[in-house]
Design an enzyme around this catalytic site. Structure first.
Site, mmCIF file in Angstrom:
data_model
loop_
_atom_site.group_PDB
_atom_site.id
_atom_site.type_symbol
_atom_site.label_atom_id
_atom_site.label_comp_id
_atom_site.label_asym_id
_atom_site.label_seq_id
_atom_site.Cartn_x
_atom_site.Cartn_y
_atom_site.Cartn_z
ATOM 1 N N GLU A 164 36.314 27.082 27.783
ATOM 2 C CA GLU A 164 35.486 26.330 28.657
ATOM 3 C C GLU A 164 36.435 27.321 29.564
ATOM 4 O O GLU A 164 37.777 28.114 28.886
ATOM 5 C CB GLU A 164 36.679 25.381 28.149
ATOM 6 C CG GLU A 164 35.805 24.183 27.026
ATOM 7 C CD GLU A 164 36.873 23.026 26.448
ATOM 8 O OE1 GLU A 164 38.062 23.305 26.827
ATOM 9 O OE2 GLU A 164 36.535 22.018 25.579
ATOM 10 N N LYS B 72 39.341 27.309 32.184
ATOM 11 C CA LYS B 72 40.723 27.144 32.253
ATOM 12 C C LYS B 72 41.019 27.136 33.991
ATOM 13 O O LYS B 72 41.406 28.342 34.230
ATOM 14 C CB LYS B 72 41.794 28.526 31.492
ATOM 15 C CG LYS B 72 43.136 28.066 31.477
ATOM 16 C CD LYS B 72 43.841 28.543 30.743
ATOM 17 C CE LYS B 72 44.892 28.246 30.182
ATOM 18 N NZ LYS B 72 46.158 28.224 31.758
ATOM 19 N N ASP C 202 43.027 26.146 36.732
ATOM 20 C CA ASP C 202 44.401 26.337 37.329
ATOM 21 C C ASP C 202 45.132 25.036 38.253
ATOM 22 O O ASP C 202 44.931 25.199 39.534
ATOM 23 C CB ASP C 202 44.790 27.413 38.540
ATOM 24 C CG ASP C 202 45.514 28.553 37.845
ATOM 25 O OD1 ASP C 202 46.159 27.826 37.618
ATOM 26 O OD2 ASP C 202 45.100 29.579 38.615
ATOM 27 N N TYR D 75 39.002 17.093 36.521
ATOM 28 C CA TYR D 75 38.204 17.023 35.207
ATOM 29 C C TYR D 75 38.394 18.027 33.565
ATOM 30 O O TYR D 75 39.901 17.877 32.975
ATOM 31 C CB TYR D 75 37.016 18.648 35.379
ATOM 32 C CG TYR D 75 37.625 19.835 34.643
ATOM 33 C CD1 TYR D 75 36.675 20.739 33.652
ATOM 34 C CD2 TYR D 75 38.879 20.429 34.177
ATOM 35 C CE1 TYR D 75 37.409 21.330 33.169
ATOM 36 C CE2 TYR D 75 39.376 21.529 33.338
ATOM 37 C CZ TYR D 75 38.155 22.330 33.317
ATOM 38 O OH TYR D 75 38.872 23.463 32.047
ATOM 39 N N LYS E 176 43.055 35.008 29.419
ATOM 40 C CA LYS E 176 42.907 35.087 30.598
ATOM 41 C C LYS E 176 42.708 36.426 31.336
ATOM 42 O O LYS E 176 41.929 37.129 30.710
ATOM 43 C CB LYS E 176 45.198 35.454 30.720
ATOM 44 C CG LYS E 176 45.930 34.252 30.085
ATOM 45 C CD LYS E 176 46.010 33.261 31.415
ATOM 46 C CE LYS E 176 47.355 32.248 30.930
ATOM 47 N NZ LYS E 176 48.258 32.566 32.083
ATOM 48 N N CYS F 159 48.665 45.653 73.384
ATOM 49 C CA CYS F 159 47.749 45.717 72.965
ATOM 50 C C CYS F 159 47.680 47.380 71.966
ATOM 51 O O CYS F 159 47.503 47.896 73.369
ATOM 52 C CB CYS F 159 46.566 45.504 72.969
ATOM 53 S SG CYS F 159 44.589 46.224 72.402
ATOM 54 N N CYS G 252 44.242 49.081 73.925
ATOM 55 C CA CYS G 252 44.454 49.730 75.143
ATOM 56 C C CYS G 252 45.402 49.089 76.123
ATOM 57 O O CYS G 252 44.945 49.616 77.467
ATOM 58 C CB CYS G 252 42.915 48.823 75.442
ATOM 59 S SG CYS G 252 43.828 47.011 76.240
ATOM 60 N N CYS H 89 44.583 39.647 73.317
ATOM 61 C CA CYS H 89 44.733 40.709 74.179
ATOM 62 C C CYS H 89 43.828 40.257 75.562
ATOM 63 O O CYS H 89 42.949 40.365 75.313
ATOM 64 C CB CYS H 89 43.691 41.866 73.690
ATOM 65 S SG CYS H 89 43.471 42.899 75.077
ATOM 66 N N CYS I 76 39.364 46.678 76.888
ATOM 67 C CA CYS I 76 39.234 47.008 75.411
ATOM 68 C C CYS I 76 38.747 47.587 74.474
ATOM 69 O O CYS I 76 37.807 46.654 73.838
ATOM 70 C CB CYS I 76 40.659 45.470 75.176
ATOM 71 S SG CYS I 76 41.083 45.868 73.127
HETATM 72 S S1 IVH Z 1 43.692 22.327 26.255
HETATM 73 C C1 IVH Z 1 46.209 21.403 23.065
HETATM 74 N N1 IVH Z 1 41.838 23.472 27.856
HETATM 75 O O1 IVH Z 1 45.782 25.312 30.069
HETATM 76 C C2 IVH Z 1 45.673 22.201 24.130
HETATM 77 N N2 IVH Z 1 44.175 23.363 28.717
HETATM 78 O O2 IVH Z 1 48.129 26.697 28.984
HETATM 79 C C3 IVH Z 1 45.832 22.088 25.543
HETATM 80 N N3 IVH Z 1 44.120 24.308 30.760
HETATM 81 O O3 IVH Z 1 48.427 22.756 29.738
HETATM 82 C C4 IVH Z 1 45.496 22.123 25.979
HETATM 83 N N4 IVH Z 1 42.026 24.473 31.386
HETATM 84 O O4 IVH Z 1 47.202 22.416 31.684
HETATM 85 C C5 IVH Z 1 42.652 23.356 27.698
HETATM 86 N N5 IVH Z 1 39.536 23.847 29.273
HETATM 87 C C6 IVH Z 1 41.311 23.195 29.073
HETATM 88 C C7 IVH Z 1 41.928 24.293 30.205
HETATM 89 C C8 IVH Z 1 43.531 23.540 29.854
HETATM 90 C C9 IVH Z 1 43.305 24.621 31.695
HETATM 91 C C10 IVH Z 1 45.540 24.493 30.995
HETATM 92 C C11 IVH Z 1 46.493 22.869 30.663
HETATM 93 C C12 IVH Z 1 47.036 23.396 29.803
HETATM 94 C C13 IVH Z 1 47.162 24.777 29.743
HETATM 95 C C14 IVH Z 1 47.506 25.635 28.859
#
Ligand code: IVH
Length: 820
Positions: free
Chosen positions: A113, A115, A117, A223, A314, A408, A411, A426, A432
């Site tokens: 999945e 991740k 932010d 999500y 990451k 500027c 010029c 400017c 210019c």
């Molecule tokens: S699972 C027990 N799935 O990343 C598992 N976390 O560093 C708990 N996050 O606290 C988290 N996307 O805020 C999971 N597809 C995803 C995620 C996700 C973002 C964040 C979440 C979590 C942090 C962990």
């Protein structure tokens, strides 16, 4: 003496705690994520090597922040955990191997999945209804942010479908899409509000607003990626099926989630998402791998703060620290002066960044960026890298606040601040070179004059060499000049150029000689423009070079000479005048000679042109330099406008003197008051001659009358109004009366033309008959009114005879047309 491991651990813990606290409790970022991760890893390594150093309250033993006291506390029925991190392929392979060994399985399937932010959230549903939502807090206790979560559209208030457990906790990420983040910051910059560092801070900050209305102003998304407590019902046996079920119950689940096999599958997924990262609508900082079957998950269990069955892989960080080496000003096409930070080069999310925008002077003041500062730069998606914050305690002594230069850098004209705007400009306009290059590039672009083949670097060199000073100079370029341009641009060095153009070699070498006559020092790269500027100094041997490009370009320039008013207006590059405004101006006024002398209020007569665009047009045509540029373009042999016509009849509607007063945006002058005024003072001369008492006598309230008198006396408004009235009269004189549909002498009659006419073409005859109301048809029938027969008429004439239809010869037609 070097510090002991215990001392090191202590320092690391303090740094991590400080940054973590600021981040989780005050939504403030002290150091970039990547640095934070690095500190945690160092501490982990240290504790692994010295297990006696592990403390119960070490940041390695707990999750994130502590619940802040402003919101009610929520104890999570099932703790909200964190994830371990992997930064390399090997760490991912280790993760998969550990699971395989413990479960004694060869084939392992994972849910992979993105991740996102943002901020982890737990949503509690009882009997299908949303009852409470909480932040993660320290993992055991979070904050009740239900009211703010109810403002997020995509979070269902009640569940869709059926079969949900009595109690269902859904876990997921609240985030802000990039576009919403950019829009929010653009607004904040405009209104001097607080600019947010990144989408995650934006999401976290708004969820923790005490006033739900505030958080509603920032558009958040959500999500789902998992579940917490589940009672009175069951979920599917795999994670992927659970996600599908959550989607069916109405939760947004990312389309990027995918089931893959083994570490190869995971790494392929990581690469695929990595490539798509910049194009996504939201920020992600990595991907998450979760063992798909729940039985396996239960067998694997947890370490202190994270499951053993899941890991976050990451991506390279989107934020990095670097230092500001200089702050320079860039001048755009319309003269906008944008400060740019020149940075010590740093890799950000896989790209080397050495410049970052600072947006405008206000932004610099807000951030207090100074030369020498260590800053956090951010690069996400396709947006230009930007400086997001300054690390205050790394500022060198003696760093001074930055100020917008008064001149500027290109010029030397004055840089001025626009009223009511954050933008500085400017004032050199087309004098210019920076603005000139941009303006010429726009003029030549495809949707403007469409001069194909004249790219940015050609324009740059031609302008630097002084050969092209304005757009009209493009029409004076010779084939020889273009060939020389190609030679200098293709040459890698002065030496190479000297060899190309067959310079006689003096003893010290041709390049040296060239540098000397061009008076360049060794570091100067303006030699190309300089060489081009003094063509007489060389014998240009252009015989051997390819001429296709130059020939095509000359042809493209020639082809652009005959143009439409609409194109030319767009090509002039007037601020706020895009293609549709250019088209509207062309349709309504029809003539550049008219347009170029209109005072700005009259532009507002065109539907869709408001005050701002009208003022911009007025300002453009007020500049002598712009009028000169237009004159140069229209000089014989340069550009010809092929579709000049009279102003539209529709312009006449409501175009009386009172309306000119209204369009001029004089304080307090409404249509009604303007009419009263005009009843007594019927034209501009009368208004200009009058004193405020006359305005009162005409029926204006005292303060409006005084305001009008002041207005007329200030900023050239009086003469402008006079000119506007003159132009109004001209427009009325030139715009045709709205032609009432008068009945033509041939209305409703069908006429057929046959044979050859001697005094006009068939098309002409057809057009003139149609202008009188006739329908001109190709075949004779009973309905035909008459047939016009020229010489050598054939079957149609015979048919007319058969049907007894009247036949005219050409003389009769000519006499008839002359009469009508
Ligand atoms: S699972 C027990 N799935 O990343 C598992 N976390 O560093 C708990 N996050 O606290 C988290 N996307 O805020 C999971 N597809 C995803 C995620 C996700 C973002 C964040 C979440 C979590 C942090 C962990």
């Amino acid at each position: 003496m070097s510090p002991s491991p215990a001392e090191c651990a202590e320092v690391l813990r303090r740094q991590i705690d400080e940054a973590g606290k600021a981040y989780h409790e005050r939504d403030e970022q002290l150091i970039p994520d990547a640095d934070y991760d690095r500190l945690v890893r160092e501490l982990e390594a240290l504790e692994a090597a010295h297990p006696d150093l592990v403390q119960a309250d070490s940041p390695t033993q707990r999750v994130g922040g502590k619940a802040s006291s402003r919101f009610a506390e929520v104890r999570h029925a099932v703790p909200m955990l964190s994830l371990g991190n992997a930064f390399s392929d090997e760490e991912v392979q280790d993760f998969v191997r550990r699971i395989g060994e413990r479960l004694r399985r060869d084939a392992l399937y994972f849910s992979a999945e993105p991740k996102l932010d943002g901020l982890a959230i737990s949503l509690r549903y009882e009997n299908g209804r949303f009852v409470q939502g909480a932040t993660r807090g320290d993992g055991a206790t979070g904050e009740d942010v239900s009211a703010n979560l109810r403002q997020i559209e995509v979070i269902p208030q009640s569940l869709a479908g059926e079969g949900w457990p009595q109690v269902l906790e859904v876990r997921g990420e609240v985030y802000m899409a990039r576009a919403d983040f950019e829009a929010y910051n653009a607004q904040a910059r405009l209104h001097e509000g607080k600019v947010l560092a990144n989408p995650r801070n934006a999401a976290a900050g708004s969820l923790r607003q005490l006033d739900p209305k505030m958080s509603a102003r920032r558009k958040l998304s959500f999500y789902a990626y998992g579940t917490g407590q589940v009672q009175g019902g069951e979920l599917p046996a795999t994670h992927s099926a659970t996600l599908a079920q959550l989607r069916a119950w109405g939760f947004p689940v990312s389309d990027l989630c995918k089931v893959v096999e083994g570490s190869d599958g995971l790494l392929a997924y990581y690469r695929d998402i990595g490539e798509r990262r910049d194009g996504l609508a939201f920020d992600i900082d990595g991907v998450v791998y979760k063992l798909d079957d729940r039985a396996g998950q239960e067998q694997m269990g947890f370490v202190s703060r994270a499951p053993r069955w899941a890991i976050a892989h990451k991506f390279p960080a989107q934020e990095q620290t670097t230092t500001v080496e200089a702050i320079e000003i860039q001048i755009g096409r319309t003269g906008a002066a944008t400060p740019v930070a020149r940075l010590a080069p740093v890799a950000v999310a896989g790209v080397i960044v050495s410049n970052a925008t600072l947006h405008n002077a206000d932004q610099i003041a807000r951030l207090d960026v100074r030369v020498g500062d260590t800053v956090i730069v951010r690069r996400a998606g396709d947006v230009i890298p930007e400086v997001v914050s300054v690390i205050a305690d790394r500022r060198p002594d003696g760093a001074t606040p930055w100020r917008m230069p008064s001149q500027c850098p290109v010029c030397g004209s004055e840089i001025v601040r626009e009223e009511d705007a954050a933008a500085w400009r400017c004032s050199g306009e087309l004098s210019c070179p920076a603005q000139r290059k941009e303006a010429i590039a726009h003029f030549a672009s495809r949707r403007a004059m469409d001069i194909d083949g004249l790219g940015g670097k050609y324009i740059e060199t031609l302008v630097d060499a002084g050969i092209v000073r304005g757009v009209a100079d493009l029409y004076r370029l010779t084939r020889d000049q273009l060939l020389q341009l190609k030679l200098v641009l293709d040459a890698e060095s002065p030496e190479a150029l000297a060899a190309q153009i067959g310079l006689h070699l003096p003893p010290e070498g041709s390049g040296e000689y060239l540098r000397r006559i061009l008076q360049l020092d060794g570091t100067d790269d303006r030699w190309r423009a300089q060489a081009l500027a003094m063509p007489a100094a060389f014998t240009w041997n252009t015989k051997k070079i390819a001429t296709r490009w130059a020939d095509n370009l000359i042809a493209a320039i020639d082809a652009s000479r005959d143009t439409t008013l609409e194109r030319l207006l767009f090509a002039l590059g007037i601020e706020h005048v895009g293609e549709s405004t250019a088209k509207a101006l062309a349709t309504w006024f029809g003539d550049l000679e008219l347009i170029r002398q209109l005072p700005w209020p009259l532009f507002k007569r065109v539907p869709d042109i408001g005050g701002e665009v009208a003022r911009s047009l007025g300002h453009f045509f007020e500049q002598a330099g712009n009028q000169d540029a237009i004159n140069a373009l229209l000089q014989v042999g340069q550009v010809r406008i092929t579709d000049t016509h009279a102003p539209s009849a529709k312009l006449r509607e409501g175009l009386d003197f009172a309306q000119v007063l209204v369009e001029s945006e004089i304080p307090g002058i409404t249509r009604l008051r303007a009419e009263k005024l005009v009843a007594m003072l019927p034209d501009a001369a009368a208004v200009l001659d009058a004193e405020a008492v006359r305005f009162v006598a005409a029926g204006l309230p005292n303060e409006v009358a005084l305001g009008l008198a002041n207005w007329l006396d200030s900023d050239g408004h009086g003469p402008m109004l006079f000119k506007a009235e003159q132009c109004r009269q001209q427009l009325l004189a030139r715009a045709p009366e709205q032609v009432e549909q008068v009945a033509g002498p041939l209305d409703g009659q069908t006429v057929v033309l046959t044979g050859t006419l001697a005094q006009m073409t068939r098309d002409e005859a057809k057009a003139r008959l149609e202008a009188l109301g006739a329908k001109v048809s190709g075949s004779v029938s009973k309905k035909t009114a008459f047939v016009v027969a020229g010489t050598e008429a054939g079957s149609k004439l015979a048919k007319a005879g058969e049907l007894g239809i009247e036949v005219w010869d050409e003389d009769r037609l000519v006499a008839f047309l002359a009469q009508h």
